[in-house]
Design a protein around this motif. Structure first.
Motif, PDB file in Angstrom:
ATOM      1  N   THR A   1       0.845  -1.190   0.000  1.00  0.00           N
ATOM      2  CA  THR A   1       0.000   0.000   0.000  1.00  0.00           C
ATOM      3  C   THR A   1       0.881   1.242   0.000  1.00  0.00           C
ATOM      4  OG1 THR A   1      -0.023   0.135   2.402  1.00  0.00           O
ATOM      5  CG2 THR A   1      -1.760  -1.205   1.378  1.00  0.00           C
ATOM      6  N   ARG A   2       0.260   2.394  -0.163  1.00  0.00           N
ATOM      7  CA  ARG A   2       1.028   3.645  -0.110  1.00  0.00           C
ATOM      8  C   ARG A   2       1.728   3.776   1.240  1.00  0.00           C
ATOM      9  NH1 ARG A   2      -1.701   9.206  -1.733  1.00  0.00           N
ATOM     10  NH2 ARG A   2      -3.298   8.424  -0.362  1.00  0.00           N
ATOM     11  N   ALA A   3       1.024   3.464   2.329  1.00  0.00           N
ATOM     12  CA  ALA A   3       1.618   3.558   3.661  1.00  0.00           C
ATOM     13  C   ALA A   3       2.814   2.610   3.800  1.00  0.00           C
ATOM     14  CB  ALA A   3       0.574   3.265   4.733  1.00  0.00           C
ATOM     15  N   GLU A   4       2.642   1.376   3.316  1.00  0.00           N
ATOM     16  CA  GLU A   4       3.738   0.405   3.397  1.00  0.00           C
ATOM     17  C   GLU A   4       4.934   0.852   2.563  1.00  0.00           C
ATOM     18  OE1 GLU A   4       0.986  -3.577   4.083  1.00  0.00           O
ATOM     19  OE2 GLU A   4       1.562  -3.007   2.050  1.00  0.00           O
ATOM     20  N   ARG A   5       4.668   1.386   1.387  1.00  0.00           N
ATOM     21  CA  ARG A   5       5.761   1.844   0.520  1.00  0.00           C
ATOM     22  C   ARG A   5       6.482   3.040   1.134  1.00  0.00           C
ATOM     23  NH1 ARG A   5       3.758   3.051  -5.134  1.00  0.00           N
ATOM     24  NH2 ARG A   5       5.960   3.519  -5.349  1.00  0.00           N
ATOM     25  N   THR A   6       5.728   3.969   1.707  1.00  0.00           N
ATOM     26  CA  THR A   6       6.334   5.142   2.346  1.00  0.00           C
ATOM     27  C   THR A   6       7.186   4.706   3.531  1.00  0.00           C
ATOM     28  OG1 THR A   6       4.488   6.529   1.652  1.00  0.00           O
ATOM     29  CG2 THR A   6       5.843   7.355   3.457  1.00  0.00           C
ATOM     30  N   GLU A   7       6.647   3.776   4.314  1.00  0.00           N
ATOM     31  CA  GLU A   7       7.377   3.246   5.475  1.00  0.00           C
ATOM     32  C   GLU A   7       8.686   2.574   5.047  1.00  0.00           C
ATOM     33  OE1 GLU A   7       6.145  -0.122   8.512  1.00  0.00           O
ATOM     34  OE2 GLU A   7       4.755   1.592   8.587  1.00  0.00           O
ATOM     35  N   ALA A   8       8.685   1.966   3.857  1.00  0.00           N
ATOM     36  CA  ALA A   8       9.872   1.285   3.334  1.00  0.00           C
ATOM     37  C   ALA A   8      10.868   2.257   2.695  1.00  0.00           C
ATOM     38  CB  ALA A   8       9.468   0.225   2.318  1.00  0.00           C
ATOM     39  N   GLY A   9      10.488   3.537   2.642  1.00  0.00           N
ATOM     40  CA  GLY A   9      11.415   4.534   2.113  1.00  0.00           C
ATOM     41  C   GLY A   9      11.172   4.933   0.667  1.00  0.00           C
ATOM     42  N   ASP A  10      10.119   4.408   0.036  1.00  0.00           N
ATOM     43  CA  ASP A  10       9.808   4.799  -1.344  1.00  0.00           C
ATOM     44  C   ASP A  10       9.363   6.253  -1.385  1.00  0.00           C
ATOM     45  OD1 ASP A  10      10.253   2.176  -2.003  1.00  0.00           O
ATOM     46  OD2 ASP A  10       8.223   1.775  -2.741  1.00  0.00           O
ATOM     47  N   GLU A  11       9.851   6.983  -2.376  1.00  0.00           N
ATOM     48  CA  GLU A  11       9.350   8.326  -2.622  1.00  0.00           C
ATOM     49  C   GLU A  11       8.230   8.202  -3.643  1.00  0.00           C
ATOM     50  OE1 GLU A  11      12.159  11.414  -3.485  1.00  0.00           O
ATOM     51  OE2 GLU A  11      13.634  10.549  -2.117  1.00  0.00           O
ATOM     52  N   ILE A  12       7.059   8.692  -3.287  1.00  0.00           N
ATOM     53  CA  ILE A  12       5.895   8.564  -4.161  1.00  0.00           C
ATOM     54  C   ILE A  12       5.552   9.951  -4.697  1.00  0.00           C
ATOM     55  CG2 ILE A  12       3.515   7.788  -4.319  1.00  0.00           C
ATOM     56  CD1 ILE A  12       4.112   5.897  -1.964  1.00  0.00           C
ATOM     57  N   GLU A  13       5.617  10.073  -6.015  1.00  0.00           N
ATOM     58  CA  GLU A  13       5.360  11.358  -6.680  1.00  0.00           C
ATOM     59  C   GLU A  13       3.873  11.710  -6.623  1.00  0.00           C
ATOM     60  OE1 GLU A  13       7.836  13.191  -8.071  1.00  0.00           O
ATOM     61  OE2 GLU A  13       9.329  11.685  -7.531  1.00  0.00           O
ATOM     62  N   ALA A  14       3.573  13.005  -6.780  1.00  0.00           N
ATOM     63  CA  ALA A  14       2.193  13.498  -6.724  1.00  0.00           C
ATOM     64  C   ALA A  14       1.310  12.834  -7.786  1.00  0.00           C
ATOM     65  CB  ALA A  14       2.171  15.014  -6.886  1.00  0.00           C
ATOM     66  N   GLU A  15       1.857  12.607  -8.984  1.00  0.00           N
ATOM     67  CA  GLU A  15       1.083  11.967 -10.059  1.00  0.00           C
ATOM     68  C   GLU A  15       0.672  10.553  -9.664  1.00  0.00           C
ATOM     69  OE1 GLU A  15       1.758  10.475 -14.653  1.00  0.00           O
ATOM     70  OE2 GLU A  15       3.031  12.072 -13.886  1.00  0.00           O
ATOM     71  N   GLU A  16       1.584   9.841  -9.021  1.00  0.00           N
ATOM     72  CA  GLU A  16       1.303   8.477  -8.573  1.00  0.00           C
ATOM     73  C   GLU A  16       0.246   8.492  -7.465  1.00  0.00           C
ATOM     74  OE1 GLU A  16       3.908   4.541  -7.317  1.00  0.00           O
ATOM     75  OE2 GLU A  16       4.936   6.461  -7.405  1.00  0.00           O
ATOM     76  N   ILE A  17       0.341   9.438  -6.557  1.00  0.00           N
ATOM     77  CA  ILE A  17      -0.649   9.564  -5.482  1.00  0.00           C
ATOM     78  C   ILE A  17      -2.028   9.848  -6.073  1.00  0.00           C
ATOM     79  CG2 ILE A  17      -1.379  11.023  -3.542  1.00  0.00           C
ATOM     80  CD1 ILE A  17       1.658  11.243  -2.849  1.00  0.00           C
ATOM     81  N   ALA A  18      -2.075  10.706  -7.097  1.00  0.00           N
ATOM     82  CA  ALA A  18      -3.358  11.023  -7.745  1.00  0.00           C
ATOM     83  C   ALA A  18      -3.981   9.769  -8.361  1.00  0.00           C
ATOM     84  CB  ALA A  18      -3.164  12.105  -8.802  1.00  0.00           C
ATOM     85  N   LEU A  19      -3.153   8.923  -8.975  1.00  0.00           N
ATOM     86  CA  LEU A  19      -3.666   7.673  -9.560  1.00  0.00           C
ATOM     87  C   LEU A  19      -4.158   6.719  -8.471  1.00  0.00           C
ATOM     88  CD1 LEU A  19      -1.049   7.141 -12.392  1.00  0.00           C
ATOM     89  CD2 LEU A  19      -3.454   7.791 -12.669  1.00  0.00           C
ATOM     90  N   MET A  20      -3.434   6.653  -7.364  1.00  0.00           N
ATOM     91  CA  MET A  20      -3.858   5.818  -6.242  1.00  0.00           C
ATOM     92  C   MET A  20      -5.193   6.318  -5.687  1.00  0.00           C
ATOM     93  SD  MET A  20      -0.372   5.353  -4.104  1.00  0.00           S
ATOM     94  CE  MET A  20       1.008   4.387  -4.682  1.00  0.00           C
ATOM     95  N   ASP A  21      -5.311   7.636  -5.536  1.00  0.00           N
ATOM     96  CA  ASP A  21      -6.561   8.215  -5.032  1.00  0.00           C
ATOM     97  C   ASP A  21      -7.719   7.915  -5.980  1.00  0.00           C
ATOM     98  OD1 ASP A  21      -5.185   9.193  -2.846  1.00  0.00           O
ATOM     99  OD2 ASP A  21      -5.079  11.258  -3.596  1.00  0.00           O
ATOM    100  N   ARG A  22      -7.454   7.967  -7.284  1.00  0.00           N
ATOM    101  CA  ARG A  22      -8.493   7.655  -8.279  1.00  0.00           C
ATOM    102  C   ARG A  22      -8.914   6.191  -8.174  1.00  0.00           C
ATOM    103  NH1 ARG A  22      -7.672   7.543 -14.759  1.00  0.00           N
ATOM    104  NH2 ARG A  22      -9.672   6.616 -15.218  1.00  0.00           N
ATOM    105  N   ALA A  23      -7.941   5.286  -8.025  1.00  0.00           N
ATOM    106  CA  ALA A  23      -8.264   3.865  -7.873  1.00  0.00           C
ATOM    107  C   ALA A  23      -9.157   3.650  -6.653  1.00  0.00           C
ATOM    108  CB  ALA A  23      -6.986   3.033  -7.766  1.00  0.00           C
ATOM    109  N   MET A  24      -8.866   4.353  -5.570  1.00  0.00           N
ATOM    110  CA  MET A  24      -9.670   4.222  -4.350  1.00  0.00           C
ATOM    111  C   MET A  24     -11.064   4.800  -4.566  1.00  0.00           C
ATOM    112  SD  MET A  24      -9.991   3.240  -1.248  1.00  0.00           S
ATOM    113  CE  MET A  24      -8.563   3.156  -0.211  1.00  0.00           C
ATOM    114  N   ALA A  25     -11.146   6.005  -5.120  1.00  0.00           N
ATOM    115  CA  ALA A  25     -12.436   6.677  -5.304  1.00  0.00           C
ATOM    116  C   ALA A  25     -13.351   5.894  -6.240  1.00  0.00           C
ATOM    117  CB  ALA A  25     -12.213   8.087  -5.838  1.00  0.00           C
ATOM    118  N   GLU A  26     -12.764   5.285  -7.258  1.00  0.00           N
ATOM    119  CA  GLU A  26     -13.558   4.558  -8.258  1.00  0.00           C
ATOM    120  C   GLU A  26     -13.637   3.057  -7.974  1.00  0.00           C
ATOM    121  OE1 GLU A  26     -12.026   5.517 -12.148  1.00  0.00           O
ATOM    122  OE2 GLU A  26     -12.222   7.666 -11.794  1.00  0.00           O
ATOM    123  N   ASN A  27     -12.983   2.616  -6.884  1.00  0.00           N
ATOM    124  CA  ASN A  27     -12.887   1.185  -6.570  1.00  0.00           C
ATOM    125  C   ASN A  27     -12.479   0.432  -7.830  1.00  0.00           C
ATOM    126  OD1 ASN A  27     -12.997  -1.168  -5.053  1.00  0.00           O
ATOM    127  ND2 ASN A  27     -15.145  -1.524  -5.554  1.00  0.00           N
TER     128      ASN A  27
END
Length: 110
Positions: free
Chosen positions: A72-98
């Protein structure tokens, strides 16, 4: 809540890399031998996200061979991954649209 009322299950978005092989009508480049797809998929757990992703890709006439979960985003952040804003927007879209969002395709050539 009463004892027979199900507890709502929390959904999250999982980052998955799916390797696909060739199949007639798959839309991959002519000389490609397969591809890797970067996907963001909503699910109550990673197993559900994988099942949904494979089902969607099969409906799109792709041939999924292997799925690697990157958490998940939380797991990736905890592991040290840098997540760009564009990637976060796509993740948010996946969540909003299931939904399953295919963010990137990299074709494989021999």
């Amino acid at each position: 809540m009463s004892a027979d009322t199900p507890t709502p299950r929390t959904r999250d978005v999982y980052t998955l890399v799916v390797e696909v092989g060739r199949k007639a009508g798959d839309g991959l480049p002519d000389k490609a031998t397969g591809a890797a797809l970067l996907c963001y998929a909503a699910g109550v757990d990673e197993a559900e996200a994988v099942r949904e992703t494979v089902a969607v890709l099969k409906q799109a006439d792709l041939a999924p061979l292997d799925v690697t979960g990157h958490g998940t985003r939380a797991e990736r952040t905890e592991a040290g991954d840098e997540i760009e804003a564009e990637e976060i927007a796509l993740m948010d879209r996946a969540m909003a649209e299931n939904a399953v969002i295919v963010a990137q395709m990299t074709a494989f050539y021999d």
